[in-house]
Scaffold this motif. Structure first.
Motif, mmCIF file in Angstrom:
data_model
loop_
_atom_site.group_PDB
_atom_site.id
_atom_site.type_symbol
_atom_site.label_atom_id
_atom_site.label_comp_id
_atom_site.label_asym_id
_atom_site.label_seq_id
_atom_site.Cartn_x
_atom_site.Cartn_y
_atom_site.Cartn_z
ATOM 1 N N HIS A 194 -4.138 2.623 -0.115
ATOM 2 C CA HIS A 194 -2.729 2.366 -0.443
ATOM 3 C C HIS A 194 -1.780 2.984 0.585
ATOM 4 O O HIS A 194 -0.624 3.278 0.271
ATOM 5 N N ILE A 236 2.409 -4.842 -8.919
ATOM 6 C CA ILE A 236 2.094 -4.618 -7.510
ATOM 7 C C ILE A 236 2.352 -5.945 -6.791
ATOM 8 O O ILE A 236 1.807 -6.985 -7.159
ATOM 9 N N SER A 272 6.372 2.016 -2.382
ATOM 10 C CA SER A 272 6.363 0.824 -1.533
ATOM 11 C C SER A 272 6.238 1.203 -0.065
ATOM 12 O O SER A 272 6.760 2.231 0.355
ATOM 13 N N GLU A 322 3.833 -3.750 0.673
ATOM 14 C CA GLU A 322 3.364 -3.568 -0.706
ATOM 15 C C GLU A 322 4.487 -2.925 -1.502
ATOM 16 O O GLU A 322 5.034 -1.906 -1.074
ATOM 17 N N LEU A 345 5.274 -1.074 -4.983
ATOM 18 C CA LEU A 345 4.434 -0.391 -5.974
ATOM 19 C C LEU A 345 5.241 0.689 -6.689
ATOM 20 O O LEU A 345 5.959 1.449 -6.064
#
Lengths: 218, 218
Positions: free
Chosen positions: A129, B104, B130, B144, B146
């Motif tokens: 991540h 997500i 993110s 991404e 998040l």
């Protein structure tokens, strides 16, 4: 937007000296030290607030809330059954959550190229991540290195036990097992960063480490 | 490394049409649709695999493992007590984890400027994890989005219950409450993206939406 290298280097020195102040006052998460040194040896990287993996117990409505969250217990090492039982005996206002978190590393880089290199290194170490959080002219390009390692287990809702006291020893065993994975992920990251050293290391950091007699790490 | 806009636009069209194929075959996480449309209306953004928030039950040693993980149950909506009880009655090889995940979102942007804009929008909506995951000449800059919304609760270790059957209704209530937060975060993100629309929207997407009679969303 290119980074102002001169100002960035000033910040690197400040954040580097803070690591050693934090170490002295016992505020540093010591498991992080090898990684922090390894990352700062890269001329175009310095490290920011990071965590090596930990177990915390919080009293809050939602486990991720910042506001109104009461961190009752925090440890960067395995916990004991007694430690957990002691906390569960205290009154609980909202809900009692046991949270195991994997390592989370923040770094600033002086270029997008260096940020991309860190992301590739992090991904090779299983930090899937990981990403660039933001970009600043002076603060640099902020990279977060993050794994999927996490457990967020509810123990009590108010005064009612959802995980009974009789099962807490099992919860401790599981939490410690997950924390071990966190610490192993951290070691994988140190190894990946070490085996991806750039040709030239940061001479200021090297000299400072020599002064600090940490030279043995090379 | 600049993105090859011509090739990037070809990919945008492919991924855009996949959304509607997935919708037709019932494979699309429908709660995502308003956000997917809103993001794709931005000329320099297209969306990739995403999730609106979900509850899953997995049988695995570690809850984050991909290999050897058996997803027994998955739902993008609240679960019932019966659904959970049914799964806990099945034999468990390793450990049974109930996982609530926040939204997500993955997107590709055609420029760093657009990626930075999405990160700011995401952060305003509370998607604090993110980041830019990677950068490719053709695939674009992968973002991404998040949140920190997550619960990962152990129910059984092998055949032994850590959360007793008598407490499962409380676990269901908590899980559904957390999922509600996930869906609210998603709505916040849709609203933030909508109120940050660029001056010019993607004319291909607008025309395609008109063909699909989704024009009402404007």
């Amino acid at each position: 937007m290119p980074v102002d290298l001169e100002k960035w280097i000033v910040r690197k020195k400040v954040f580097w000296s803070r690591i050693w102040e934090d170490l002295e006052i016992g505020y540093l998460d010591r498991d992080l030290l090898p990684l922090l040194i390894e990352l700062n040896l890269r001329p175009y990287t310095y490290t920011l607030s990071s965590c090596s993996g930990r177990i915390i117990l919080v009293d809050s409505v939602k486990p991720w809330a910042r506001k109104g969250t009461n961190v009752i217990f925090k440890k960067h090492a395995p916990i004991t059954h007694e430690e957990l039982v002691r906390v569960t005996r205290e009154p609980c206002a909202e809900a009692l959550w046991l949270i195991v978190s994997g390592p989370i590393i923040h770094a600033s880089t002086a270029s997008l190229k260096e940020a991309g290199e860190l992301l590739r290194v992090a991904r090779r170490a299983g930090f899937k991540h990981s990403g660039v959080l933001s970009m600043h002219k002076v603060k640099g390009i902020i990279v977060e290195m993050l794994t999927g390692i996490k457990a967020i287990h509810i123990i009590k809702k108010g005064e009612e036990f959802i995980t009974p006291v009789s099962e807490l020893s099992k919860v401790v065993a599981v939490a410690n097992e997950l924390l071990e994975d966190a610490k192993e992920a951290l070691k994988r990251l140190v190894n990946e960063v070490r085996s991806s050293r750039p040709e030239r290391l940061d001479s200021f950091i090297i000299r400072d480490l020599q002064r600090k007699q940490h030279f043995s790490i090379f």
